[in-house]
Design a protein around this motif. Structure first.
Motif, PDB file in Angstrom:
ATOM      1  N   SER A  68     -23.970  35.204   7.698  1.00 53.21           N
ATOM      2  CA  SER A  68     -23.654  35.201   9.108  1.00 53.21           C
ATOM      3  C   SER A  68     -22.250  36.021   9.746  1.00 53.21           C
ATOM      4  N   SER A  69     -21.602  36.279   8.628  1.00 54.44           N
ATOM      5  CA  SER A  69     -20.359  36.799   9.313  1.00 54.44           C
ATOM      6  C   SER A  69     -19.415  36.025  10.142  1.00 54.44           C
ATOM      7  N   ALA A  70     -19.599  34.618   9.840  1.00 58.33           N
ATOM      8  CA  ALA A  70     -18.887  33.760  10.931  1.00 58.33           C
ATOM      9  C   ALA A  70     -17.358  33.519  10.404  1.00 58.33           C
ATOM     10  N   SER A  71     -16.636  33.017  11.510  1.00 59.16           N
ATOM     11  CA  SER A  71     -15.254  32.830  10.911  1.00 59.16           C
ATOM     12  C   SER A  71     -14.942  31.216  11.154  1.00 59.16           C
ATOM     13  N   GLN A  72     -15.781  30.492  11.640  1.00 58.17           N
ATOM     14  CA  GLN A  72     -15.818  29.159  11.621  1.00 58.17           C
ATOM     15  C   GLN A  72     -17.280  28.389  11.298  1.00 58.17           C
TER      16      GLN A  72
ATOM     17  N   LEU B   9     -27.341  15.227  13.146  1.00 56.56           N
ATOM     18  CA  LEU B   9     -26.444  16.223  12.315  1.00 56.56           C
ATOM     19  C   LEU B   9     -26.593  17.485  13.041  1.00 56.56           C
ATOM     20  N   ILE B  10     -25.543  18.196  13.275  1.00 60.42           N
ATOM     21  CA  ILE B  10     -25.360  19.430  13.719  1.00 60.42           C
ATOM     22  C   ILE B  10     -24.333  20.226  12.935  1.00 60.42           C
ATOM     23  N   ILE B  11     -24.965  21.230  12.563  1.00 66.66           N
ATOM     24  CA  ILE B  11     -24.229  22.426  11.668  1.00 66.66           C
ATOM     25  C   ILE B  11     -24.122  23.740  12.605  1.00 66.66           C
ATOM     26  N   LYS B  12     -23.196  23.971  12.964  1.00 65.67           N
ATOM     27  CA  LYS B  12     -22.909  25.268  13.853  1.00 65.67           C
ATOM     28  C   LYS B  12     -21.926  26.180  13.307  1.00 65.67           C
ATOM     29  N   ASP B  13     -22.145  27.576  13.295  1.00 59.02           N
ATOM     30  CA  ASP B  13     -21.158  28.562  12.705  1.00 59.02           C
ATOM     31  C   ASP B  13     -20.942  29.532  13.999  1.00 59.02           C
ATOM     32  N   ASN B  14     -20.134  30.375  14.227  1.00 57.87           N
ATOM     33  CA  ASN B  14     -20.071  31.232  15.111  1.00 57.87           C
ATOM     34  C   ASN B  14     -20.332  32.730  14.825  1.00 57.87           C
ATOM     35  N   GLY B  15     -21.239  32.904  13.836  1.00 55.29           N
ATOM     36  CA  GLY B  15     -21.416  34.131  13.272  1.00 55.29           C
ATOM     37  C   GLY B  15     -22.846  34.729  13.958  1.00 55.29           C
ATOM     38  N   GLU B  16     -23.275  35.754  13.255  1.00 57.88           N
ATOM     39  CA  GLU B  16     -24.417  36.507  13.701  1.00 57.88           C
ATOM     40  C   GLU B  16     -25.791  35.662  13.249  1.00 57.88           C
TER      41      GLU B  16
ATOM     42  N   ASP C 280     -25.056  31.845  20.527  1.00 59.91           N
ATOM     43  CA  ASP C 280     -23.758  31.741  20.334  1.00 59.91           C
ATOM     44  C   ASP C 280     -23.499  31.415  18.834  1.00 59.91           C
ATOM     45  N   GLY C 281     -23.953  32.041  17.881  1.00 57.96           N
ATOM     46  CA  GLY C 281     -23.808  31.656  16.420  1.00 57.96           C
ATOM     47  C   GLY C 281     -25.154  31.328  15.773  1.00 57.96           C
ATOM     48  N   PHE C 282     -25.016  30.461  14.881  1.00 55.50           N
ATOM     49  CA  PHE C 282     -26.367  29.828  14.415  1.00 55.50           C
ATOM     50  C   PHE C 282     -26.192  28.238  14.363  1.00 55.50           C
ATOM     51  N   ALA C 283     -27.152  27.530  14.792  1.00 53.67           N
ATOM     52  CA  ALA C 283     -26.945  26.234  14.705  1.00 53.67           C
ATOM     53  C   ALA C 283     -28.155  25.495  13.985  1.00 53.67           C
ATOM     54  N   ILE C 284     -27.956  24.551  13.207  1.00 55.18           N
ATOM     55  CA  ILE C 284     -28.986  23.722  12.631  1.00 55.18           C
ATOM     56  C   ILE C 284     -28.786  22.147  13.150  1.00 55.18           C
ATOM     57  N   LYS C 285     -29.887  22.018  13.762  1.00 56.83           N
ATOM     58  CA  LYS C 285     -29.895  20.280  14.475  1.00 56.83           C
ATOM     59  C   LYS C 285     -31.012  19.553  13.913  1.00 56.83           C
ATOM     60  N   VAL C 286     -30.568  18.194  13.123  1.00 56.33           N
ATOM     61  CA  VAL C 286     -31.412  17.316  12.639  1.00 56.33           C
ATOM     62  C   VAL C 286     -31.131  16.110  13.320  1.00 56.33           C
TER      63      VAL C 286
END
Length: 170
Positions: free
Chosen positions: A104-108, A122-129, A162-168
């Motif tokens: 993802s090249s994320a920084s967060q 559960l939500i997992i979110k990054d700010n990457g590609e 706005d990044g990549f998110a996984i919602k469970v």
């Protein structure tokens, strides 16, 4: 009497030793496989630290720190979780961390977990590609997440805004 009989048994004994060697090797390989599978099913870190501490300060945080990715958790656990849910949540977070670092090249990266008697979110979110399937990764990580969630009767979605998110939710 013993001297003439012993040589007759030597080839027999040596043949048993030779044929049992592959059996011992197979038994050891089976033991090693079962041992590894056990540890893949329920991470030892969950038993040693518990889910909350493992997510906040465990190996996931360490991996992200090494990759220079800021890691935040927002955990609101107000009910006891079954072992299956703890394992699923941890493994999903583990896969998300791997994807974040590798693709993802994320920084967060943020992990939000809310648990009460009615629901687990559960939500997992990054700010990457956006995560892309590539030939090297095999593209199994997101499928693995979906299968694990569905096996426990939950729902799973992926968001690439706005990044990549996984919602469970369970």
């Amino acid at each position: 009497w013993a001297a003439p009989i012993a040589p007759a048994y030597e080839p027999f004994t040596s043949s048993i030793e030779k044929s049992s060697s592959p059996l011992r090797e197979n038994a050891k390989a089976m033991y090693d496989s079962v041992y590894q599978i056990m540890h893949h099913l329920r991470p030892r870190e969950l038993d040693e630290l518990g889910l909350e501490h493992a997510l906040k300060n465990g190996k996931l945080k360490s991996l992200l720190n090494k990759a220079d990715i800021e890691y935040q958790t927002n955990l609101d656990i107000n009910s006891t979780l079954a072992d299956e849910h703890q394992t699923a949540i941890y493994r999903i977070c583990q896969e998300a961390v791997t994807n974040c670092i590798k693709h993802s090249s994320a920084s967060q990266l943020l992990v939000q977990l809310s648990v009460n008697k009615q629901a687990i979110d559960l939500i997992i979110k990054d700010n990457g590609e956006q995560v892309r399937n590539n030939a090297e990764s095999g593209g199994y990580g997101l499928l693995f997440i979906e299968e694990r969630v569905l096996a426990l009767g939950g729902k799973c979605s992926f968001d690439t805004q706005d990044g990549f998110a996984i919602k469970v939710s369970f």
